[in-house]
Design a protein around this motif. Structure first.
Motif, PDB file in Angstrom:
ATOM      1  N   ARG A  56      47.016  36.927  49.273  1.00 14.25           N
ATOM      2  CA  ARG A  56      47.370  36.978  50.688  1.00 14.25           C
ATOM      3  C   ARG A  56      48.817  37.457  50.794  1.00 14.25           C
ATOM      4  N   ILE A  57      49.009  38.540  51.532  1.00 21.74           N
ATOM      5  CA  ILE A  57      50.349  39.086  51.728  1.00 21.74           C
ATOM      6  C   ILE A  57      50.570  39.181  53.233  1.00 21.74           C
ATOM      7  N   GLY A  58      51.389  38.280  53.752  1.00 19.79           N
ATOM      8  CA  GLY A  58      51.577  38.226  55.197  1.00 19.79           C
ATOM      9  C   GLY A  58      50.247  37.907  55.858  1.00 19.79           C
ATOM     10  N   ASN A  59      49.827  38.747  56.801  1.00 21.86           N
ATOM     11  CA  ASN A  59      48.533  38.548  57.465  1.00 21.86           C
ATOM     12  C   ASN A  59      47.405  39.302  56.774  1.00 21.86           C
ATOM     13  N   ASN A  60      47.711  39.985  55.699  1.00 18.75           N
ATOM     14  CA  ASN A  60      46.700  40.790  55.013  1.00 18.75           C
ATOM     15  C   ASN A  60      46.080  40.048  53.845  1.00 18.75           C
ATOM     16  N   GLN A  61      44.781  40.247  53.681  1.00 17.24           N
ATOM     17  CA  GLN A  61      44.059  39.752  52.509  1.00 17.24           C
ATOM     18  C   GLN A  61      43.846  40.951  51.587  1.00 17.24           C
ATOM     19  N   VAL A  62      44.509  40.944  50.455  1.00 17.38           N
ATOM     20  CA  VAL A  62      44.358  42.031  49.495  1.00 17.38           C
ATOM     21  C   VAL A  62      43.355  41.589  48.441  1.00 17.38           C
ATOM     22  N   ARG A  63      42.466  42.495  48.074  1.00 21.00           N
ATOM     23  CA  ARG A  63      41.511  42.216  47.001  1.00 21.00           C
ATOM     24  C   ARG A  63      41.634  43.293  45.931  1.00 21.00           C
ATOM     25  N   LEU A  64      41.665  42.856  44.703  1.00 16.82           N
ATOM     26  CA  LEU A  64      41.560  43.749  43.549  1.00 16.82           C
ATOM     27  C   LEU A  64      40.263  43.361  42.867  1.00 16.82           C
ATOM     28  N   LEU A  65      39.307  44.267  42.840  1.00 16.24           N
ATOM     29  CA  LEU A  65      38.036  43.958  42.193  1.00 16.24           C
ATOM     30  C   LEU A  65      38.169  44.211  40.701  1.00 16.24           C
ATOM     31  N   ALA A  66      37.362  43.487  39.930  1.00 15.23           N
ATOM     32  CA  ALA A  66      37.530  43.524  38.478  1.00 15.23           C
ATOM     33  C   ALA A  66      36.231  43.162  37.773  1.00 15.23           C
ATOM     34  N   PHE A  67      36.217  43.411  36.457  1.00 18.00           N
ATOM     35  CA  PHE A  67      35.090  43.000  35.609  1.00 18.00           C
ATOM     36  C   PHE A  67      35.641  42.550  34.266  1.00 18.00           C
ATOM     37  N   VAL A  78      40.199  41.472  31.337  1.00 20.87           N
ATOM     38  CA  VAL A  78      39.679  41.693  32.676  1.00 20.87           C
ATOM     39  C   VAL A  78      40.250  43.024  33.131  1.00 20.87           C
ATOM     40  N   PHE A  79      39.383  43.909  33.597  1.00 16.10           N
ATOM     41  CA  PHE A  79      39.833  45.213  34.073  1.00 16.10           C
ATOM     42  C   PHE A  79      39.752  45.267  35.584  1.00 16.10           C
ATOM     43  N   ALA A  80      40.888  45.479  36.227  1.00 15.07           N
ATOM     44  CA  ALA A  80      40.915  45.652  37.680  1.00 15.07           C
ATOM     45  C   ALA A  80      40.477  47.084  37.967  1.00 15.07           C
ATOM     46  N   THR A  81      39.450  47.244  38.800  1.00 12.04           N
ATOM     47  CA  THR A  81      38.908  48.569  39.073  1.00 12.04           C
ATOM     48  C   THR A  81      39.648  49.275  40.194  1.00 12.04           C
ATOM     49  N   HIS A  82      39.836  48.589  41.305  1.00  8.65           N
ATOM     50  CA  HIS A  82      40.513  49.181  42.462  1.00  8.65           C
ATOM     51  C   HIS A  82      40.870  48.073  43.439  1.00  8.65           C
ATOM     52  N   GLY A  83      41.657  48.423  44.439  1.00  5.84           N
ATOM     53  CA  GLY A  83      42.065  47.416  45.412  1.00  5.84           C
ATOM     54  C   GLY A  83      41.906  47.923  46.823  1.00  5.84           C
ATOM     55  N   PHE A  84      41.929  46.996  47.767  1.00  7.23           N
ATOM     56  CA  PHE A  84      41.854  47.351  49.181  1.00  7.23           C
ATOM     57  C   PHE A  84      42.354  46.173  50.002  1.00  7.23           C
ATOM     58  N   ILE A  85      42.661  46.454  51.257  1.00  7.90           N
ATOM     59  CA  ILE A  85      43.048  45.393  52.185  1.00  7.90           C
ATOM     60  C   ILE A  85      41.801  45.014  52.958  1.00  7.90           C
ATOM     61  N   LYS A  86      41.466  43.742  52.871  1.00  8.34           N
ATOM     62  CA  LYS A  86      40.207  43.248  53.436  1.00  8.34           C
ATOM     63  C   LYS A  86      40.332  43.105  54.951  1.00  8.34           C
ATOM     64  N   LYS A  87      39.372  43.694  55.665  1.00  7.10           N
ATOM     65  CA  LYS A  87      39.385  43.659  57.128  1.00  7.10           C
ATOM     66  C   LYS A  87      38.364  42.689  57.702  1.00  7.10           C
ATOM     67  N   VAL A  88      37.344  42.344  56.925  1.00  6.22           N
ATOM     68  CA  VAL A  88      36.268  41.467  57.399  1.00  6.22           C
ATOM     69  C   VAL A  88      36.155  40.259  56.475  1.00  6.22           C
ATOM     70  N   ASP A  89      35.347  39.281  56.872  1.00  9.33           N
ATOM     71  CA  ASP A  89      35.230  38.049  56.092  1.00  9.33           C
ATOM     72  C   ASP A  89      34.729  38.279  54.677  1.00  9.33           C
ATOM     73  N   LYS A  90      33.649  39.014  54.551  1.00 12.27           N
ATOM     74  CA  LYS A  90      33.061  39.241  53.228  1.00 12.27           C
ATOM     75  C   LYS A  90      33.583  40.545  52.638  1.00 12.27           C
ATOM     76  N   VAL A  91      33.599  40.614  51.302  1.00 10.76           N
ATOM     77  CA  VAL A  91      33.960  41.865  50.636  1.00 10.76           C
ATOM     78  C   VAL A  91      32.841  42.857  50.917  1.00 10.76           C
ATOM     79  N   PRO A  92      33.162  44.025  51.465  1.00 12.97           N
ATOM     80  CA  PRO A  92      32.119  45.004  51.792  1.00 12.97           C
ATOM     81  C   PRO A  92      31.299  45.428  50.567  1.00 12.97           C
ATOM     82  N   ALA A  93      29.995  45.586  50.780  1.00 11.81           N
ATOM     83  CA  ALA A  93      29.082  45.959  49.684  1.00 11.81           C
ATOM     84  C   ALA A  93      29.500  47.274  49.027  1.00 11.81           C
TER      85      ALA A  93
END
Length: 112
Positions: A56-67, A78-93
């Motif tokens: 969580r950075i300020g009001n933003n929810q940042v996600r880094l997906l990984a495997f 653990v390899f982080a694949t990519h990141g994005f700023i989450k706009k909705v409750d669930k991580v988009p499919a």
């Protein structure tokens, strides 16, 4: 004690590099904490063996997906694949699919 070690693939590096210094510091701090505590609030399984670093950075929810790559018995990576700023409750499919595709390419290139 470290539970795992994190590596960043190209798209994750590019995403992190696009953020400001304060955000980058927070992301790296949280990942370091996740490696030492294995806290599900910081690093959580989504589905299809795709995980997410949660920051969580300020009001933003940042996600880094990984495997996980456990093929080397000495190191659990653990390899982080990519990141994005989450706009909705669930991580988009589509973000999970993107991570799965990056994971697939990673293991294919590792076999060569």
């Amino acid at each position: 004690m470290k539970y795992f070690e994190t590596r960043f693939l190209k798209e994750a590096n590019e995403f992190i590099a696009s953020l400001d210094a304060k955000a980058i510091k927070k992301i790296l701090y949280n990942i370091d904490l996740a490696e030492q505590t294995n806290d599900p609030k910081l690093f959580k399984k989504l589905r299809d063996d795709i995980w997410a670093f949660r920051i969580r950075i300020g009001n933003n929810q940042v996600r880094l997906l990984a495997f996980w790559d456990k093929s080397d018995n000495n190191n659990t990576l653990v390899f982080a694949t990519h990141g994005f700023i989450k706009k909705v409750d669930k991580v988009p499919a589509n973000e999970i699919e993107r991570a799965k595709n990056i994971k697939k390419k990673y293991f294919e290139s590792k076999k060569k």
